[in-house]
Design a protein around this motif. Structure first.
Motif, PDB file in Angstrom:
ATOM      1  N   SER A 194       0.816  -1.147  -0.063  1.00 22.77           N
ATOM      2  CA  SER A 194       0.065  -0.032   0.044  1.00 22.77           C
ATOM      3  C   SER A 194       0.920   1.176  -0.087  1.00 22.77           C
ATOM      4  N   VAL A 195       0.880   1.991  -1.087  1.00 17.96           N
ATOM      5  CA  VAL A 195       1.870   3.278  -1.175  1.00 17.96           C
ATOM      6  C   VAL A 195       0.860   4.176  -1.231  1.00 17.96           C
ATOM      7  N   ILE A 196       1.178   5.411  -0.504  1.00 16.46           N
ATOM      8  CA  ILE A 196       0.432   6.581  -0.465  1.00 16.46           C
ATOM      9  C   ILE A 196       1.399   7.670  -0.644  1.00 16.46           C
ATOM     10  N   ALA A 197       1.283   8.417  -1.837  1.00 17.77           N
ATOM     11  CA  ALA A 197       2.011   9.854  -1.952  1.00 17.77           C
ATOM     12  C   ALA A 197       1.156  10.869  -1.661  1.00 17.77           C
ATOM     13  N   SER A 198       1.498  11.394  -0.373  1.00 21.15           N
ATOM     14  CA  SER A 198       0.641  12.614   0.233  1.00 21.15           C
ATOM     15  C   SER A 198       1.079  13.836  -0.410  1.00 21.15           C
ATOM     16  N   GLN A 199       0.105  14.796  -0.583  1.00 20.61           N
ATOM     17  CA  GLN A 199       0.131  16.146  -1.121  1.00 20.61           C
ATOM     18  C   GLN A 199      -0.136  17.196  -0.124  1.00 20.61           C
ATOM     19  N   THR A 200      -0.328  17.032   0.997  1.00 20.00           N
ATOM     20  CA  THR A 200      -0.540  17.612   2.136  1.00 20.00           C
ATOM     21  C   THR A 200       0.133  18.954   2.155  1.00 20.00           C
ATOM     22  N   GLN A 201       1.573  18.648   2.134  1.00 17.50           N
ATOM     23  CA  GLN A 201       2.597  19.658   2.085  1.00 17.50           C
ATOM     24  C   GLN A 201       2.351  20.878   1.106  1.00 17.50           C
ATOM     25  N   LEU A 202       2.083  20.435  -0.144  1.00 20.56           N
ATOM     26  CA  LEU A 202       1.808  21.187  -1.463  1.00 20.56           C
ATOM     27  C   LEU A 202       0.688  22.111  -0.992  1.00 20.56           C
TER      28      LEU A 202
END
Ligand code: KG4
Ligand code: ZN
Length: 371
Positions: free
Chosen positions: A32-40
């Motif tokens: 399960s891979v999650i690339a989070s964009q929250t920083q952006l």
């Protein structure tokens, strides 16, 4: 792969600000891979759709490749491709859907369209990667194993950034919404109120952390919708009350660190109390029904389900009803992830419920259920 083995599924979710891919085998999560964009999105205080789309476009291929690699699975070994159809941000959904359609066409594998909310509701059914030495842990997808594990009907509580719902699960694929928010979702309210005290985005997890230093009874908030006979919720009044309280406090003197902690603790408590009050009402009403309609289990899913205080408050309400709370086996399965999409696709596969690779379209406002 022979037909009596569980399907090996590559699942994709790009419904909001997480680019996510997973490989599932029956109910087992192989990767399960999650690339989070929250920083952006921090600078905007919420998800900026155009930016989300661009980032999904950039990340989708490497995220899928990493998921396959971690699962030690090759594209040609897969049984099906699953993708979130909705609900979610239209431009974000579009990227995952297009990638899923393209991959399904290239590999000639069936395509499965999944409702993101069904993913959150069923996420408690996910199992970790099986241990090869433990046979009992191996892909428990057969119907009889599910029968041992689940007593229907189940009440699923979905608490995310976009949705807050009580859903009756009569069995897999047969659902009825019993109550839901009429305005803001619980996660959305936590994020918006957290923003008022500069907690960044998303504020829910930060609010949970700082609330531990505060007093829950320092500030009073209203308990909404107590006179209404339904199980709906509303968070906009609480949000306004929080705003008014802050304005008033700031007029008196500059806020101290302790004021902020107490405010966070009191607001979080009030926001959860609203949900648990309605939950108790729903369960009390349900106890009057015929025995085959009585709720047997309660499941919790969605980003806010990661909150330990919320889990504890729900458990307190369940106790006198003799019910136990089930939560996903790891916190990563609460917030947006593709593993839960693979899990739902596993059940769709058993029903041979496949999407049309040419005509499948995103459904940003999709409601809970099967299309
Ligand atoms: O399920 P999710 O990742 O995305 C949607 O489908 O909306 O939920 C995101 C929401 C955000 O509002 C975030 O603040 C909240 O879940 N959240 C939390 C916690 N972790 C995430 N809220 C409270 N406590 C947490 N630990
Ligand atoms: Zn979600």
């Amino acid at each position: 792969m022979t037909s009596n083995l569980p399907p090996l599924i590559l699942a994709i979710d790009t419904s909001c600000d997480e680019t996510s891919a997973a490989v599932t085998w029956g109910r087992n999560v192989l990767s399960s891979v999650i690339a989070s964009q929250t920083q952006l999105h921090q600078a905007y205080g919420g998800v900026y759709p155009t930016l989300a789309k661009q980032e999904h476009q950039k990340k989708i291929k490497p995220v899928v490749q990493t998921a396959l690699k971690r699962a030690q699975v090759k594209l040609k070994e897969l049984t099906a491709i699953a993708v979130t159809q909705g609900p979610g941000l239209a431009p974000a959904l579009e990227i995952g859907l297009a990638f899923g359609k393209k991959t399904a066409k290239q590999t000639k594998l069936p395509l499965i369209a999944v409702n993101h909310l069904e993913g959150h509701a069923l996420s408690v059914l996910a199992k970790p990667r099986p241990n090869p030495t433990n046979e009992s842990n191996l892909a428990p997808w057969q119907k009889n194993q599910l029968k041992q594990e689940i007593a229907w009907p189940v009440l699923a509580i979905i608490v995310s950034g976009g949705h807050t719902q009580f859903v009756l699960l009569k069995k897999i694929g047969h659902y009825q919404i019993l109550g839901q928010t009429i305005d803001d979702a619980l996660g959305e309210a936590l994020d918006k109120v957290g923003r008022m005290i500069n907690l960044g985005y998303p504020a829910g997890p930060v609010l949970e952390k700082i609330a531990k230093n505060g007093q829950v009874n320092r500030f009073k908030f209203p308990l909404p919708m107590t006179t209404q006979p339904n199980f709906n919720l509303s968070y906009s009044g609480l949000k306004t009350a929080a705003n008014n309280l802050l304005t008033q406090l700031k007029k008196q003197q500059p806020l101290t660190q302790q004021d902020i902690y107490d405010f966070a603790a009191s607001f979080q408590q009030a926001a959860f109390k609203h949900l648990t009050y309605k939950l108790d009402k729903l369960l009390t009403a349900n106890q009057q029904l015929k025995s085959n309609k009585k709720i047997q289990q309660v499941w919790l899913g969605g980003g806010v389900a990661a909150n330990i205080k919320l889990r504890a408050q729900i458990r307190q309400v369940l106790k006198p009803h003799n019910l136990k709370l089930k939560t996903p086996y790891k916190k990563q399965l609460c917030s947006d992830n593709a593993a839960m999409i693979g899990l739902v696709a596993n059940f769709c596969y058993q029903e041979q419920k496949f999407a049309n690779k040419k005509s499948l379209e995103r459904q940003p406002s999709m409601s809970f259920g099967r299309s």
